[in-house]
Design an enzyme around this catalytic site. Structure first.
Site, PDB file in Angstrom:
ATOM      1  N   HIS A  49       0.827  -1.216   0.000  1.00  0.00           N
ATOM      2  CA  HIS A  49       0.000   0.000   0.000  1.00  0.00           C
ATOM      3  C   HIS A  49       0.861   1.265   0.000  1.00  0.00           C
ATOM      4  O   HIS A  49       1.950   1.289   0.584  1.00  0.00           O
ATOM      5  CB  HIS A  49      -0.917   0.009   1.227  1.00  0.00           C
ATOM      6  N   CYS A 399       5.483 -28.613 -13.293  1.00  0.00           N
ATOM      7  CA  CYS A 399       4.187 -27.921 -13.251  1.00  0.00           C
ATOM      8  C   CYS A 399       3.974 -27.281 -14.626  1.00  0.00           C
ATOM      9  O   CYS A 399       4.676 -26.334 -14.991  1.00  0.00           O
ATOM     10  CB  CYS A 399       4.190 -26.859 -12.152  1.00  0.00           C
ATOM     11  N   CYS A 401       1.216 -25.745 -15.843  1.00  0.00           N
ATOM     12  CA  CYS A 401       0.503 -24.449 -15.873  1.00  0.00           C
ATOM     13  C   CYS A 401       1.469 -23.288 -15.647  1.00  0.00           C
ATOM     14  O   CYS A 401       1.357 -22.246 -16.274  1.00  0.00           O
ATOM     15  CB  CYS A 401      -0.564 -24.386 -14.796  1.00  0.00           C
TER      16      CYS A 401
END
Ligand SMILES: Cc1cc2nc3c(=O)[nH]c(=O)nc-3n(C[C@H](O)[C@H](O)[C@H](O)COP(=O)(O)OP(=O)(O)OC[C@H]3O[C@@H](n4cnc5c(N)ncnc54)[C@H](O)[C@@H]3O)c2cc1C
Length: 482
Positions: A49, A399, A401
């Site tokens: 932030h 993996c 993906c």
């Protein structure tokens, strides 16, 4: 006897461990779970932030703005993914405009750089998918996105390499204060320490009560999310918030550092320890997100999850030495923007500890300030080729993906603080974070953990201890039948 024991291995505990590892002090971090970064640090919005939300002159405002500045260099040094993409707080009417003007004032007072109010043309140029009902927005260029658990893990890995200690599966059960030291009873036995730091997240009130300091109580507030597939990336370019309300910063739509889109969170009181998603909660999140980005496609969700805020009903964090028990420090009630603030909080706690006469803060010659990890998919073709020649394990994709190679998973398993669960590997190298959520790579990662750490596959948990993936055989091996 330890010099300092930190209770809790979230972003606050790990930031402090890293900061303390600059010195020769004897530091031990105790974490009740089987990995670090498994509490609020693993389930949040992952925004660094800018710092216009907190009230001026609060600890929250100071740590938020300082933390935002510190994180960039830290992420470069520790090789953690981070990007300053900026954020918008969008207003829909004149009441919202007043809120936005107030946020701008607060941001300026807090020292946030580059804040300005933008009008419709500029706003829609920045975010073409924003609702046409929107009127204006507060633009904060210093807001960023990060991988929160990777930052905590990187800090802890460097600290451990530099000589600091971490005990996992070590729950602090009670604390006794002797004249000038503490005795902590843990699930791993007794530990003595001159100083104790309570960074136990949503359990920080329970830890504080162990030394009879009952001045705050934590109420768990859950926030539910959709995590959208990478197919949806580009729907927003910045983190898009609505105007804040009494419930918090509101339901946002944001890119993630891993190329997904995150949608959420809502805010609901829940019992301690509960982090379930509900149909009603998710419906509310969808509605909130569509008010900002009408064509956001939550049907492309690949995962829902809920994070738990440590809310003490206060407008500020609790950071510092207990008034009642000297030597006992709290880093408590660390709700948002706790992730952003953690590196700055750690520096303040170290400054306070430096004033203690019985601690020596000599520089640690073994301090590890930098870390580098292989991210195969981010490399150029030539670099990939060279790497595979050097180590053929980088030539096998585990993996699909996320394009994570066997080499990266083996690296993670050989780093300090090696992962012992499937999700702990995921937090270190992103395997299983894609569309199939580990459906393809899960068993392969499990086999690698078994091979590298010499653990039986049956004994590998999914995430927390006792959450086993394999509970028994589906086939009678002798007869070869079901
Ligand atoms: C929904 C949501 C969204 C958020 N979004 C943002 C954001 O975008 N940006 C931002 O800056 N902040 C955000 N935050 C806030 C941020 O996630 C938290 O402030 C931060 O993760 C808190 O870190 P922590 O180390 O204090 O707690 P935790 O990460 O919860 O760590 C506490 C640790 O203590 C351990 N522990 C507890 N009791 C014991 C015990 N007795 N013995 C040993 N170990 C113990 C726990 O297992 C846990 O690992 C968000 C929070 C939530 C919930």
């Amino acid at each position: 006897m330890e010099d300092i024991v930190i209770i809790g291995g979230g972003i606050c505990g790990c930031s402090l461990l890293y900061e303390l590892s600059r010195y020769k002090t004897k530091v031990l971090l105790l974490e009740k779970e089987n990995d670090i970064a498994i509490g609020s640090t693993k389930a949040n919005t992952a925004i660094v932030h800018a710092g216009y939300d907190p009230e001026p002159n609060t600890k929250m405002a100071k740590y938020n703005v300082l933390g935002n500045a510190l994180i960039q260099k830290m992420c470069v040094d520790l090789d953690v993914l981070f990007k300053r993409i900026g954020s918008l707080v969008v207003g829909f009417d004149e009441t919202d405009r007043k809120t936005i003007e107030k946020l701008l004032e607060k941001g300026i007072a807090n020292g946030v750089k580059g804040l300005r109010i933008i009008e419709r043309d500029e706003m829609f140029e920045m975010e073409p998918n924003l609702s046409r009902e929107a009127l204006c927005a507060l633009y904060a260029p210093s807001a960023g996105i990060i991988s929160p658990w990777e930052l905590a893990i990187a800090q802890a890995e460097c600290a451990v390499k530099g000589g600091a200690k971490v005990q996992l599966n070590a729950e602090v059960k009670s604390i006794k204060k002797e004249k000038d030291y503490f005795i902590l009873e843990t699930s791993n036995g007794e530990i003595e320490s001159k100083y104790v730091i309570n960074a136990a997240g949503t359990s920080s009130d329970l830890v504080s009560q162990m030394i009879e300091d009952k001045f705050f109580e934590i109420h768990s507030k859950s926030g539910e999310y959709f995590l959208l597939d990478t197919t949806e990336s580009g729907i927003v370019n910045t983190t898009v918030f609505p105007c804040p309300s009494a419930l918090g910063k509101g339901i946002l739509v944001s890119p993630t550092i891993h190329g997904n889109v995150i949608v959420g969170p809502d805010s609901k009181s829940v019992e301690r320890g509960h982090n379930e998603c509900t149909a009603a909660g998710l419906a509310g999140v969808k509605k909130g997100a569509m008010r900002l980005i009408p064509n956001v496609n939550v049907r492309a969700s690949i995962r829902n999850f809920a994070g738990i805020r440590a809310d003490a009903g206060l407008e500020d964090f609790i950071v510092g030495e207990s008034d009642k028990v000297s030597g006992f420090f709290n880093i408590a009630a660390i709700k948002s923007p706790g992730l952003t603030s953690a590196p700055a909080i750690a520096k303040d706690i170290v400054s306070a500890l430096k004033k203690k006469k019985d601690l020596k803060f000599e520089a640690n010659p073994k301090f590890v300030s930098k870390r580098k990890v292989v991210r195969f998919k981010h490399l150029e073709a030539k670099e990939k080729e060279t790497l595979i020649k050097k180590n053929p394990l980088y030539g096998t994709i585990i993996c699909r993906c996320q394009t994570i190679t066997e080499g990266e998973i083996v690296d993670a398993l050989r780093r300090p603080l090696p992962p012992h669960s499937l999700d702990a590997v995921k937090r270190r190298c992103s395997s299983g974070m894609g569309r199939c959520q580990g459906g393809f790579c899960g068993p392969r990662v499990q086999a690698l953990i078994s091979r590298e750490l010499q653990i039986k596959e049956n004994d590998i948990p999914l995430d927390r201890a006792d959450m086993y993936i394999i509970t028994g055989k589906t086939k009678n091996e002798k007869e070869g039948s079901l």
